[in-house]
Design a protein around this motif. Structure first.
Motif, PDB file in Angstrom:
ATOM      1  N   SER A 255       0.844  -1.186   0.000  1.00  0.00           N
ATOM      2  CA  SER A 255       0.000   0.000   0.000  1.00  0.00           C
ATOM      3  C   SER A 255       0.889   1.248   0.000  1.00  0.00           C
ATOM      4  O   SER A 255       1.704   1.431   0.921  1.00  0.00           O
ATOM      5  N   GLN A 257       0.221   4.363   0.646  1.00  0.00           N
ATOM      6  CA  GLN A 257      -0.037   5.223   1.793  1.00  0.00           C
ATOM      7  C   GLN A 257       0.578   4.658   3.067  1.00  0.00           C
ATOM      8  O   GLN A 257       1.255   5.377   3.819  1.00  0.00           O
ATOM      9  N   LEU A 258       0.372   3.376   3.301  1.00  0.00           N
ATOM     10  CA  LEU A 258       0.919   2.765   4.513  1.00  0.00           C
ATOM     11  C   LEU A 258       2.437   2.690   4.460  1.00  0.00           C
ATOM     12  O   LEU A 258       3.112   2.850   5.486  1.00  0.00           O
ATOM     13  N   THR A 260       4.426   4.811   2.909  1.00  0.00           N
ATOM     14  CA  THR A 260       4.920   6.165   3.176  1.00  0.00           C
ATOM     15  C   THR A 260       4.833   6.502   4.655  1.00  0.00           C
ATOM     16  O   THR A 260       5.754   7.102   5.232  1.00  0.00           O
ATOM     17  N   GLU A 261       3.740   6.104   5.283  1.00  0.00           N
ATOM     18  CA  GLU A 261       3.595   6.348   6.719  1.00  0.00           C
ATOM     19  C   GLU A 261       4.652   5.590   7.517  1.00  0.00           C
ATOM     20  O   GLU A 261       5.234   6.131   8.470  1.00  0.00           O
TER      21      GLU A 261
END
Length: 480
Positions: A255, A257-258, A260-261
């Motif tokens: 993912s 987004q995950l 990057t987080e």
């Protein structure tokens, strides 16, 4: 485990044989220097020989030239032999040089030996915090009562509001140095355990593939039955607990987004002042980069196993076609031999060709189609004679209620059959409710329909009579 199972592990397990080996210190030192220390996998033979030569050079310089007299290549071949299985030796497509990787059993021994030296600081608070977090998630996500779930979410919301107010008032609590080191040590330990799990997952996939290939080699049934059995095995691999959790980890890691987080959190963790002197702090920033090659290799192993299975099936089809051609050639050669020396008497009888003779007068004459007159007069029916109660006698099967029944049963057990679910929550809508349970089982990834077993369900009609149905066994499993 009993005495006999432990004794069997002592005699057959690769990790136990490594601990009992005379050259165990040399092998473990090399494994740490080549694989677990730099966190590397799939190394070529020459690269491993260079690393092992460096290790042997240092040991011979301190222990004596005759301490380890064998060359590095012989040690590698010995540790990768079938009776050792400390290293896995294989060939990569397009390369002539063999590659090596550490087996799961050898890596378990390396981790165990590393833990024997003891630790100056043992993480306890972070482990207790992790236990509470996992336990809360297990209990809360398994709760079926909406009021309890809402009350828990409201309590969490009140706690977050109170924490935000304390921060606005200037009361900011910062994690102390021991607490930060405690959590950092727990984080690195979990990361190492996760990397070591990938080798075991890959080994389990390879073991399942070996079973399938043995089945193909010894199969004597039809091709369709073989394909059905292979597809069932592949479905078992992907739908097993290990396959589903591994796929979930892969989806989570892929993912954007995950990911990057996660990268942002790792970068911020390296800037914590309390961890400035911690060991392997720089490696923490590249933690997710160590996961990607390991997970990608496991995925590549699954793809490679599928390709090998395809080749095995192609080879089997080729052999069958070859046998068919041999039979055709044998028939043709026998026909040519019979043509040169035909047997005496009647060899073969066939019907003589003939022409079907039909006289012109036997054909029927043309007869035009008859026109049928239809009376299309519409009569208005009397509403008093029509019973409209049947239009309002339909009912709706609430599948959410049925799913709630299943979740309530699975809250106290790992799996349950449909018979157990209906025993706790009797059928109130008859056969339509059974069909709805069937639909839930086919749409769920955590349910299994076993056609080899049957189960009997019963329900009571409004008039008091009992109806029974015998269906295939449906097993619902608790989601991971």
């Amino acid at each position: 485990m009993d005495f006999y199972s432990i004794n069997s592990l002592r005699e057959n397990h690769a990790g136990w044989s490594l601990l009992r080996a005379q050259n165990a210190p040399l092998a473990l030192t090399f494994f740490m220097a080549a694989f677990t220390g730099p966190n590397q996998r799939n190394l070529g033979r020459q690269e491993l020989i260079d690393v092992l030569d460096d290790v042997l050079f240092g040991l011979r310089d301190s222990e004596g030239g005759d301490r380890f007299p064998r060359p590095a290549g012989e040690y590698l071949d010995d540790w990768a032999a079938d009776d050792r299985q400390w290293l896995r030796k294989y060939y990569v497509s397009g390369e002539d040089e063999p590659h090596y990787d550490l087996t799961a059993a050898a890596e378990d021994v390396v981790r165990w030996v590393e833990n024997l030296r003891g630790r100056d600081f043992v993480a306890t608070q972070s482990r207790l915090t992790s236990i509470f977090a996992v336990l809360k998630q297990l209990v809360q996500q398994s709760e079926t009562d909406p009021e309890v779930r809402l009350a828990e979410l409201q309590r969490q919301r009140d706690g977050i509001d109170a924490e935000m107010q304390r921060i606005r008032d200037g009361n900011i609590r910062v994690m102390t140095g021991p607490e930060a080191l405690d959590h950092f040590q727990q984080l690195t330990a979990l990361a190492r355990d996760l990397l070591s799990d990938f080798r075991e997952v890959e080994q389990n996939f390879r073991k399942l593939d070996r079973q399938v290939r043995e089945q193909i080699a010894t199969w004597d049934g039809s091709q369709g039955e073989l394909l059905e059995s292979i597809f069932d095995n592949q479905q078992d691999i992907s739908s097993s607990l290990q396959g589903r959790t591994f796929q979930g980890f892969w989806d989570y890691l892929m993912s954007p987004q995950l990911r990057t987080e996660l990268q942002d959190l790792l970068q911020r963790a390296t800037r914590i002042e309390a961890l400035a002197n911690a060991e392997s702090l720089n490696a923490l920033a590249n933690l997710h980069q160590d996961w990607l090659p390991a997970v990608e290799q496991t995925q590549a192993t699954v793809r490679q196993l599928s390709q090998q299975m395809r080749r095995l099936l192609d080879d089997k089809v080729f052999l069958e076609n070859k046998r068919i051609m041999q039979l055709i050639r044998h028939i043709e050669s026998g026909a040519l031999g019979t043509r040169e020396a035909p047997p005496s008497g009647a060899f073969m009888e066939i019907d003589a060709p003939s022409v079907d003779v039909v006289l012109p007068f036997e054909r029927p004459l043309y007869e035009p189609s008859r026109k049928v007159l239809v009376d299309d007069a519409v009569e208005t029916a009397d509403d008093a004679d029509v019973d409209a109660s049947a239009l309002f006698g339909q009912f709706f099967v609430d599948k959410e209620r049925l799913q709630a029944n299943i979740d309530a049963i699975l809250a106290g057990t790992e799996q349950a059959t449909l018979a157990e679910v209906t025993a706790a929550y009797p059928l109130s809508q008859g056969l339509a409710e059974v069909v709805a349970y069937y639909q839930l089982a086919t749409e769920s990834d955590w349910a299994t329909i076993n056609p080899e077993q049957s189960q009997r369900l019963s329900w009571q009609l409004p008039d008091g009579s009992i109806r029974e149905a015998t269906i295939e066994q449906i097993i619902f499993g608790r989601p991971a």
